[in-house]
Design a protein around this motif. Sequence first.
Motif, PDB file in Angstrom:
ATOM      1  N   SER A 128       6.545   1.182  -6.229  1.00  0.00           N
ATOM      2  CA  SER A 128       6.852   1.711  -4.968  1.00  0.00           C
ATOM      3  C   SER A 128       8.387   2.004  -4.796  1.00  0.00           C
ATOM      4  CB  SER A 128       6.327   0.912  -3.964  1.00  0.00           C
ATOM      5  OG  SER A 128       6.518   1.504  -2.670  1.00  0.00           O
ATOM      6  N   ASP A 129       8.523   3.072  -3.987  1.00  0.00           N
ATOM      7  CA  ASP A 129       9.913   3.635  -3.785  1.00  0.00           C
ATOM      8  C   ASP A 129       9.968   3.897  -2.324  1.00  0.00           C
ATOM      9  OD1 ASP A 129       8.431   5.859  -3.668  1.00  0.00           O
ATOM     10  OD2 ASP A 129       9.737   7.191  -4.844  1.00  0.00           O
ATOM     11  N   VAL A 130       8.962   3.302  -1.494  1.00  0.00           N
ATOM     12  CA  VAL A 130       8.993   3.516   0.002  1.00  0.00           C
ATOM     13  C   VAL A 130      10.286   2.752   0.567  1.00  0.00           C
ATOM     14  CG1 VAL A 130       7.045   3.948   0.102  1.00  0.00           C
ATOM     15  CG2 VAL A 130       7.556   1.929   0.226  1.00  0.00           C
ATOM     16  N   LYS A 131      10.854   3.034   1.674  1.00  0.00           N
ATOM     17  CA  LYS A 131      11.690   2.135   2.466  1.00  0.00           C
ATOM     18  C   LYS A 131      10.900   0.783   3.317  1.00  0.00           C
ATOM     19  CE  LYS A 131      15.413   5.483   3.116  1.00  0.00           C
ATOM     20  NZ  LYS A 131      16.426   4.520   2.304  1.00  0.00           N
ATOM     21  N   ILE A 132      11.467  -0.305   3.198  1.00  0.00           N
ATOM     22  CA  ILE A 132      11.346  -1.479   4.104  1.00  0.00           C
ATOM     23  C   ILE A 132      12.256  -1.979   4.827  1.00  0.00           C
ATOM     24  CG2 ILE A 132       9.887  -3.947   3.924  1.00  0.00           C
ATOM     25  CD1 ILE A 132       8.323  -1.533   3.017  1.00  0.00           C
ATOM     26  N   VAL A 133      12.353  -2.047   6.104  1.00  0.00           N
ATOM     27  CA  VAL A 133      13.479  -1.950   7.084  1.00  0.00           C
ATOM     28  C   VAL A 133      13.134  -3.071   8.060  1.00  0.00           C
ATOM     29  CG1 VAL A 133      15.294  -1.139   8.317  1.00  0.00           C
ATOM     30  CG2 VAL A 133      14.266   0.201   6.668  1.00  0.00           C
ATOM     31  N   CYS A 134      14.035  -4.262   7.871  1.00  0.00           N
ATOM     32  CA  CYS A 134      13.807  -5.221   8.941  1.00  0.00           C
ATOM     33  C   CYS A 134      14.850  -5.184  10.062  1.00  0.00           C
ATOM     34  CB  CYS A 134      13.420  -6.523   8.347  1.00  0.00           C
ATOM     35  SG  CYS A 134      12.276  -6.766   7.176  1.00  0.00           S
ATOM     36  N   MET A 135      15.105  -5.123  11.301  1.00  0.00           N
ATOM     37  CA  MET A 135      16.113  -5.322  11.987  1.00  0.00           C
ATOM     38  C   MET A 135      15.816  -6.128  13.131  1.00  0.00           C
ATOM     39  SD  MET A 135      16.705  -0.857  12.636  1.00  0.00           S
ATOM     40  CE  MET A 135      15.157  -0.578  13.153  1.00  0.00           C
ATOM     41  N   GLN A 160       1.038  -1.231   0.100  1.00  0.00           N
ATOM     42  CA  GLN A 160      -0.051  -0.014  -0.063  1.00  0.00           C
ATOM     43  C   GLN A 160       0.608   1.191   0.057  1.00  0.00           C
ATOM     44  OE1 GLN A 160      -3.849  -0.332   2.339  1.00  0.00           O
ATOM     45  NE2 GLN A 160      -2.742  -2.124   3.289  1.00  0.00           N
ATOM     46  N   ASP A 161       2.181   0.967  -0.405  1.00  0.00           N
ATOM     47  CA  ASP A 161       3.020   2.370  -0.532  1.00  0.00           C
ATOM     48  C   ASP A 161       3.346   3.201   0.697  1.00  0.00           C
ATOM     49  OD1 ASP A 161       4.824   3.514  -2.336  1.00  0.00           O
ATOM     50  OD2 ASP A 161       3.198   4.988  -2.860  1.00  0.00           O
ATOM     51  N   ARG A 162       3.376   2.390   1.776  1.00  0.00           N
ATOM     52  CA  ARG A 162       3.991   3.086   2.998  1.00  0.00           C
ATOM     53  C   ARG A 162       5.179   2.668   3.354  1.00  0.00           C
ATOM     54  NH1 ARG A 162      -1.434   3.524   1.585  1.00  0.00           N
ATOM     55  NH2 ARG A 162      -2.819   4.469   3.192  1.00  0.00           N
ATOM     56  N   ASN A 163       6.088   3.375   3.920  1.00  0.00           N
ATOM     57  CA  ASN A 163       7.437   3.113   4.538  1.00  0.00           C
ATOM     58  C   ASN A 163       6.983   2.052   5.762  1.00  0.00           C
ATOM     59  OD1 ASN A 163       9.233   5.107   3.031  1.00  0.00           O
ATOM     60  ND2 ASN A 163       7.838   6.276   4.041  1.00  0.00           N
ATOM     61  N   ALA A 164       7.890   1.088   6.158  1.00  0.00           N
ATOM     62  CA  ALA A 164       7.672   0.326   7.064  1.00  0.00           C
ATOM     63  C   ALA A 164       8.848  -0.099   7.824  1.00  0.00           C
ATOM     64  CB  ALA A 164       6.838  -1.108   6.576  1.00  0.00           C
ATOM     65  N   ILE A 165       8.968  -0.207   9.034  1.00  0.00           N
ATOM     66  CA  ILE A 165       9.978  -0.553  10.066  1.00  0.00           C
ATOM     67  C   ILE A 165       9.566  -1.772  10.696  1.00  0.00           C
ATOM     68  CG2 ILE A 165      11.698   0.098  11.554  1.00  0.00           C
ATOM     69  CD1 ILE A 165      11.870   2.827  10.424  1.00  0.00           C
ATOM     70  N   GLY A 166      10.225  -2.708  10.934  1.00  0.00           N
ATOM     71  CA  GLY A 166      10.000  -3.889  11.924  1.00  0.00           C
ATOM     72  C   GLY A 166      11.279  -4.178  12.516  1.00  0.00           C
ATOM     73  N   THR A 167      11.065  -4.496  13.762  1.00  0.00           N
ATOM     74  CA  THR A 167      12.128  -5.323  14.704  1.00  0.00           C
ATOM     75  C   THR A 167      11.595  -6.480  15.292  1.00  0.00           C
ATOM     76  OG1 THR A 167      11.372  -3.939  16.867  1.00  0.00           O
ATOM     77  CG2 THR A 167      12.787  -2.654  15.265  1.00  0.00           C
ATOM     78  N   ASP A 168      12.643  -7.091  15.819  1.00  0.00           N
ATOM     79  CA  ASP A 168      12.345  -8.391  16.404  1.00  0.00           C
ATOM     80  C   ASP A 168      13.524  -9.105  16.927  1.00  0.00           C
ATOM     81  OD1 ASP A 168       9.710 -10.508  16.089  1.00  0.00           O
ATOM     82  OD2 ASP A 168      11.472 -11.434  16.825  1.00  0.00           O
ATOM     83  N   ILE A 169      13.633  -9.730  17.795  1.00  0.00           N
ATOM     84  CA  ILE A 169      14.895 -10.162  18.711  1.00  0.00           C
ATOM     85  C   ILE A 169      15.128 -11.392  17.772  1.00  0.00           C
ATOM     86  CG2 ILE A 169      14.649  -9.096  20.632  1.00  0.00           C
ATOM     87  CD1 ILE A 169      13.582 -11.221  22.038  1.00  0.00           C
ATOM     88  N   SER A 170      14.538 -11.964  17.143  1.00  0.00           N
ATOM     89  CA  SER A 170      14.304 -13.608  16.585  1.00  0.00           C
ATOM     90  C   SER A 170      15.236 -13.310  15.124  1.00  0.00           C
ATOM     91  CB  SER A 170      13.110 -14.435  16.436  1.00  0.00           C
ATOM     92  OG  SER A 170      13.265 -15.422  15.637  1.00  0.00           O
TER      93      SER A 170
END
Length: 391
Positions: A211-218, A67-77
């Motif tokens: 889409s040119d949004v940022k998707i970041v998994c940390m 849906q063309d939103r930036n997204a950041i996700g974090t997880d310790i796993s």
Amino acid sequence: MQISTRFLEAVHTRKPVSGYTHDFYRYPARFSPLFAREAIRQFTVPGDTVLDPFMGGGTSLVEAHVQDRNAIGTDISSLAVFITQTKTTPLSNADIFAVQLWADSTEAALNLHTRAVRDSEWSRMGYQRNISTRTTWPIRKTLELALARVPDLETPNQQQFARCVLLKTAQWALDCRTHLPTARELRQQFRFFLAEMVEGVQRYSKAVRKSDVKIVCMQRSAVGIENDAIWNQIPRPKLIITSPPYPGVHVLYHRWQIHGRKETPAPFWIAGTLDGCGASFYTFGDRKQRDLGNYYAQAGAAFRSVARVAGKGAILVQMVAFADPTWQLSEYLAMLEYAGFREERLQRFSNSRDGRIWRAVPNRKWYATQKGEIAPSKEVLLVHRLLRKPA
């Protein structure tokens, strides 16, 4: 607060998890993609940022990207990060063709009479625990034969996708199974899942192509996320949507169960990621602790950090279950208030005496320390607004 009918319907949906890359892996406690989709539409516009501080299998990040939103996700796993990165990585037609050729040659080599190169280091570290028994060794050996061929693929994206196909196949074969499949059935299911996942990633890649949004998994705890440099590159979150570890409820995020309750960390071996942490690491402490003090302390620290990075007036949307909501819910709400979030009560739409929206979760079989009036097979929708930044 104005709530759309579509969002309310999504809260109660019982449709199976499907679409795009959502069913690449059956991650515990995942919420419906339809719920994530409608929450994102309800509370954000294209170009906004969505944050999931306990991203698990990455449902919210997939939907935000589509849906063309930036997204950041974090997880310790590290397993959660592997799964989410795979699900949010578009593949080109060349990538898909390469994986399909690899699968053709690999399937032909999956013969139990072929000598396998044992993953001795992974075995020494315990990642093959309970999958080398008289009934499980054919599955383990088939996986070893296939994993040994993953480096034949040229790019990290191709290798990541191939590992994920093997991960999904192995989960189907081993996790909570009463009767284990034969090696032949495993190979057949591998081909089925490959075709299914190729179709999913093709749909996903097409949906996010422009889409040119940022998707970041940390891979990290949400605690201290306010100090991360990512906030210099991306707008502050307008929406935090998540499903955190549930108070007092036992969920195996990091293990599969073999033959009853025998646990194995094999998913980390297949994904090529390290674990080595116990269940309490993933659930904010031992669920048997009487007052769940460790849980609320760690959850509070996480949500205070989330509040510090959230945009002005940001909305926090959660699905949460409790072992005993008669006292755990009030403690949870107090923790969120201390973190700076004010509950937005949706009494007009409530379906319970407490003025909130509860939903039944079909086929949930988790273990809880206590049973309250509302069992952990029910979740509550909690909607909060950021009122103030914590000190």
